[in-house]
Write an enzyme that holds these catalytic residues in place. Sequence first.
Site, PDB file in Angstrom:
ATOM      1  CE  LYS A 117      44.531  41.823  40.439  1.00 37.43           C
ATOM      2  NZ  LYS A 117      44.713  43.067  39.674  1.00 37.43           N
ATOM      3  CD  GLU A 200      35.940  37.309  42.493  1.00 36.72           C
ATOM      4  OE1 GLU A 200      36.343  38.364  43.013  1.00 36.72           O
ATOM      5  OE2 GLU A 200      36.069  37.076  41.278  1.00 36.72           O
ATOM      6  NE  ARG A 292      48.688  45.687  31.726  1.00 37.59           N
ATOM      7  CZ  ARG A 292      47.899  44.989  30.912  1.00 37.59           C
ATOM      8  NH1 ARG A 292      47.436  45.553  29.812  1.00 37.59           N
ATOM      9  NH2 ARG A 292      47.538  43.752  31.189  1.00 37.59           N
TER      10      ARG A 292
END
Length: 499
Positions: A117, A200, A292
């Site tokens: 990430k 975050e 995906r």
Amino acid sequence: MPVTRLLIANRGEIACRIMRTCREIDIPTVAVYSDSDRGAMHVRLAILSVPIGPTPARESYMRADKLIEACRKTGADSIHPGYGFLAEDPEAVRLIQDAGITWLGPSAEVLEKMDNKITAREIAQSVGCPVLPGIQETMGDEELLDEARKMGYPLMVKPVLGRDGKGMRLVKTAGDLRRALPRVKGESIFSFWDERVYLEKALIHPRHIEVQIAGDAHGNYVYLWEREGSVQRRFQQICEEAPSPGVSPELRRTLGEQAVAIARAVGYVGIGTVEFLLDQEGNHYFLEMTCRIQGGHAVTEWITGQDLVKWQIDIAQGKKLPLTQDKIPFWGHAIQCRINAEDPDRDFAPSSGRIQYLRSPQGHNLRNDSGVYFGWEMSPFYAPLLAKISTWGQTRQEALQRMHSALMEMRLGGVRNNVAFFKTLLENKQFLKGDLHTGILAHPWWKQKAVGPSLKFAVAAALFDELEMEERRAQQPTPRNDCVPTSQAWKSLNKFNRL
């Protein structure tokens, strides 16, 4: 790359969904199954099937070596991962491709970049996409607490290699963060074999927006508009719709162009999703990229008229994208509800057991993606997804009305489920206005509505199940009279039929 016989490395609804597209384009399919999935729907739908081991996914569906062996046994030349399990595992992709098998998904190199990430945030920033302030340097817990104090709360604690909402924690104070760190690290090690975490800045009541993208091996990219998945529990979506009621045409174009720019920057080939958070002022921030096909793809297929699984197969075969950006349709509105075996009144705790009664809804512009049937035993080892019901309408209101009608028609017995919860959600004024955010289920407001299964239906389902058991017992061979004392014969020969 050849895709002439496709092995589907998954189970349940998504495996059945992929097989149905393969039937349409005449590609034989191979199912794999664990011990408890021997009689599963996806095994019944496939042309061939191969057992791959015990029920725990780590010993069956997540074993790349067993999937490769299954390909060799059946002559399958390609693997579709579906979602979950191995879909975003770069090591598994590398093993499969080294074995000369076509992988229907992005390369291992792309997965390594976007699964991390921190790297994904840096790539997004490099193409001009805004990200939320964060602390992504590796440091000790005390140092991290100091940096967090400087940034200010609330914050999100996330695993660096996390996905599907696993391990994430919202922290509002230093005490919350101190307690959350060991838990997030522990869950990260268990799920991803990595203890790194990052912080975050947390938004208050953001919208969760995801942009569907597609890229081919010829350098062509398009975006197929956005979905909104703000209705979540435990950071996992349970209701999606497309388009988002909170995205303007200008923002839609901006999000789409930035999503394509991110995909192009990493050389993405396949179907994927770039996810954003949208704050209450309409500012957007990159969240992550899901490499995906996603569980919410049906609503995108409704508003575009495209079959995304077929797109995946064509892209894997080296074909160009079938449409350019200016030709992507944008029709009406679609909504999807994920029908799970779970109890909304117990914090959506999963339920398992035998499906004793099942009546699926039918109707105009309604789609039911399911991988279960009457009599199927829901295993506690896998996700409790029963079906994904989606409806389409020319307007959001029309799609919602069709969904409400579908839920009224649906009947499920034997396991706790969220059908009644969705009926209540579709009557919620805030939801009906399209005023969505990820905290809409933070407080169990639906409990005031006495959401739960119908008592009459529950009793009827239990009686129906008992009757069926009696019928099965009645079909058992009758023992010889000389083997059983006459006084006890009524016990052995079945009480119900003797009486």
